[in-house]
Every structure is written in structure tokens, then in C-alpha cells.
Design a protein around this motif. Sequence first.
Motif, PDB file in Angstrom:
ATOM      1  N   GLN A  30       0.827  -1.203   0.000  1.00 15.40           N
ATOM      2  CA  GLN A  30       0.000   0.000   0.000  1.00 15.40           C
ATOM      3  C   GLN A  30       0.862   1.253   0.000  1.00 15.40           C
ATOM      4  OE1 GLN A  30      -2.763  -0.056   3.249  1.00 15.40           O
ATOM      5  NE2 GLN A  30      -3.828  -1.860   2.492  1.00 15.40           N
ATOM      6  N   ILE A  31       1.942   1.250   0.751  1.00 16.71           N
ATOM      7  CA  ILE A  31       2.844   2.408   0.767  1.00 16.71           C
ATOM      8  C   ILE A  31       3.512   2.579  -0.599  1.00 16.71           C
ATOM      9  CG2 ILE A  31       5.006   3.294   1.730  1.00 16.71           C
ATOM     10  CD1 ILE A  31       4.153   2.124   4.408  1.00 16.71           C
ATOM     11  N   ILE A  32       3.986   1.466  -1.165  1.00 20.49           N
ATOM     12  CA  ILE A  32       4.645   1.538  -2.470  1.00 20.49           C
ATOM     13  C   ILE A  32       3.663   1.993  -3.554  1.00 20.49           C
ATOM     14  CG2 ILE A  32       5.676   0.139  -4.307  1.00 20.49           C
ATOM     15  CD1 ILE A  32       7.028  -1.507  -2.107  1.00 20.49           C
ATOM     16  N   GLY A  33       2.501   1.359  -3.611  1.00 22.11           N
ATOM     17  CA  GLY A  33       1.554   1.656  -4.683  1.00 22.11           C
ATOM     18  C   GLY A  33       0.743   2.915  -4.478  1.00 22.11           C
ATOM     19  N   GLY A  34       0.588   3.352  -3.241  1.00 20.83           N
ATOM     20  CA  GLY A  34      -0.239   4.514  -2.990  1.00 20.83           C
ATOM     21  C   GLY A  34       0.525   5.798  -2.782  1.00 20.83           C
ATOM     22  N   TYR A  35       1.792   5.694  -2.379  1.00 24.02           N
ATOM     23  CA  TYR A  35       2.530   6.908  -2.050  1.00 24.02           C
ATOM     24  C   TYR A  35       3.869   7.008  -2.785  1.00 24.02           C
ATOM     25  CZ  TYR A  35       4.590  10.611   0.711  1.00 24.02           C
ATOM     26  OH  TYR A  35       5.181  11.782   1.089  1.00 24.02           O
ATOM     27  N   LEU A  36       4.663   5.973  -2.742  1.00 25.84           N
ATOM     28  CA  LEU A  36       6.014   6.079  -3.295  1.00 25.84           C
ATOM     29  C   LEU A  36       6.067   5.933  -4.814  1.00 25.84           C
ATOM     30  CD1 LEU A  36       7.996   4.069  -0.620  1.00 25.84           C
ATOM     31  CD2 LEU A  36       7.830   6.548  -0.885  1.00 25.84           C
ATOM     32  N   MET A  37       5.402   4.916  -5.349  1.00 29.78           N
ATOM     33  CA  MET A  37       5.466   4.668  -6.784  1.00 29.78           C
ATOM     34  C   MET A  37       4.084   4.368  -7.343  1.00 29.78           C
ATOM     35  SD  MET A  37       8.943   2.436  -6.923  1.00 29.78           S
ATOM     36  CE  MET A  37       9.218   1.944  -5.235  1.00 29.78           C
ATOM     37  N   PRO A  38       3.140   5.302  -7.216  1.00 34.54           N
ATOM     38  CA  PRO A  38       1.793   5.033  -7.738  1.00 34.54           C
ATOM     39  C   PRO A  38       1.762   5.077  -9.255  1.00 34.54           C
ATOM     40  CG  PRO A  38       1.923   7.274  -6.939  1.00 34.54           C
ATOM     41  CD  PRO A  38       3.228   6.624  -6.606  1.00 34.54           C
ATOM     42  N   ASP A  39       0.804   4.345  -9.818  1.00 34.99           N
ATOM     43  CA  ASP A  39       0.617   4.411 -11.261  1.00 34.99           C
ATOM     44  C   ASP A  39      -0.355   5.542 -11.577  1.00 34.99           C
ATOM     45  OD1 ASP A  39      -1.707   3.309 -10.315  1.00 34.99           O
ATOM     46  OD2 ASP A  39      -1.913   1.896 -11.969  1.00 34.99           O
ATOM     47  N   LEU A  40      -0.734   5.648 -12.829  1.00 38.17           N
ATOM     48  CA  LEU A  40      -1.598   6.765 -13.227  1.00 38.17           C
ATOM     49  C   LEU A  40      -2.994   6.686 -12.629  1.00 38.17           C
ATOM     50  CD1 LEU A  40      -0.612   7.188 -16.964  1.00 38.17           C
ATOM     51  CD2 LEU A  40       0.065   8.572 -15.017  1.00 38.17           C
ATOM     52  N   SER A  41      -3.486   5.480 -12.388  1.00 36.42           N
ATOM     53  CA  SER A  41      -4.834   5.355 -11.843  1.00 36.42           C
ATOM     54  C   SER A  41      -4.867   5.648 -10.346  1.00 36.42           C
ATOM     55  CB  SER A  41      -5.355   3.942 -12.088  1.00 36.42           C
ATOM     56  OG  SER A  41      -4.682   3.026 -11.257  1.00 36.42           O
TER      57      SER A  41
END
Length: 120
Positions: A30-41
Motif C-alpha cells: 500500500q505504501i509503495i503503490g499509494g505513495y512512493l510509486m503510484p501508477d496513473l490510476s
Amino acid sequence: MGWLRDTFPEQDDDSTELEKIRYLRAYILQIIGGYLMPDLSRNLVHLRWLLKLVDFRAAGEFSWGFAVLATLYREMCGATRLNKVKIGGCLSLLQSWPQFRFLFLRPRVDHPYTFPLITR
């Protein structure tokens, strides 16, 4: 991201070791995908990061800061195309850099800056 939150709820003190490890992996994702390295969506996290979390000892030896910067730079380079409308990556890092680098851009406040994500 919502699936991660729903599938892996917060753990109690009586949770097993395996449940704690699963929750920890989901929280890191969640930290990686939501804050550090999120995608365009801003709603998905790439599975390549899950493979990095299989062995926690090996994950601690990776250079995560460089991975965040590389993701941000790749997104910034892609944003130079004329038909590009969105940008992914750690935009809060991009926004905070000029505030700490150029003093005239800083907001004037009487209290010191705090970083709640780091101090948790």
C-alpha cells in the motif's frame, strides 16, 4: 489498493506470525503503490513490487530510494510528450524538493515541519 485494505485488515495482538507477515507485506505494498510509486490510476499497484517482498532480508538490501527516483524520472520524461495528460510517480517528492531547495518558495510557518508518515 482497496482490495489490499479489505483483504488484509489490521492485526490484533493475538494474531499468528504468518498473519502478521501477510499484513506487513500488504501494508508495504500500500505504501509503495499509494505513495512512493503510484501508477496513473492511483488505484493499482504493480505486482513486480510483490516479488521484491518475498524475502524481507533481501528487500532491506534493495535501494528503494533510487527506485522511487527512477520511477519519478521515467514519469517526468514521459510527461514531455504532447499528448500526455497525467503523470505517475512520487509527485509529493517532486513538490517538496523546490520548497526545501528554494527558500522563497517555502510557506512561512511558526512551527517546524513534521512528516507523519515517517514518524509512525
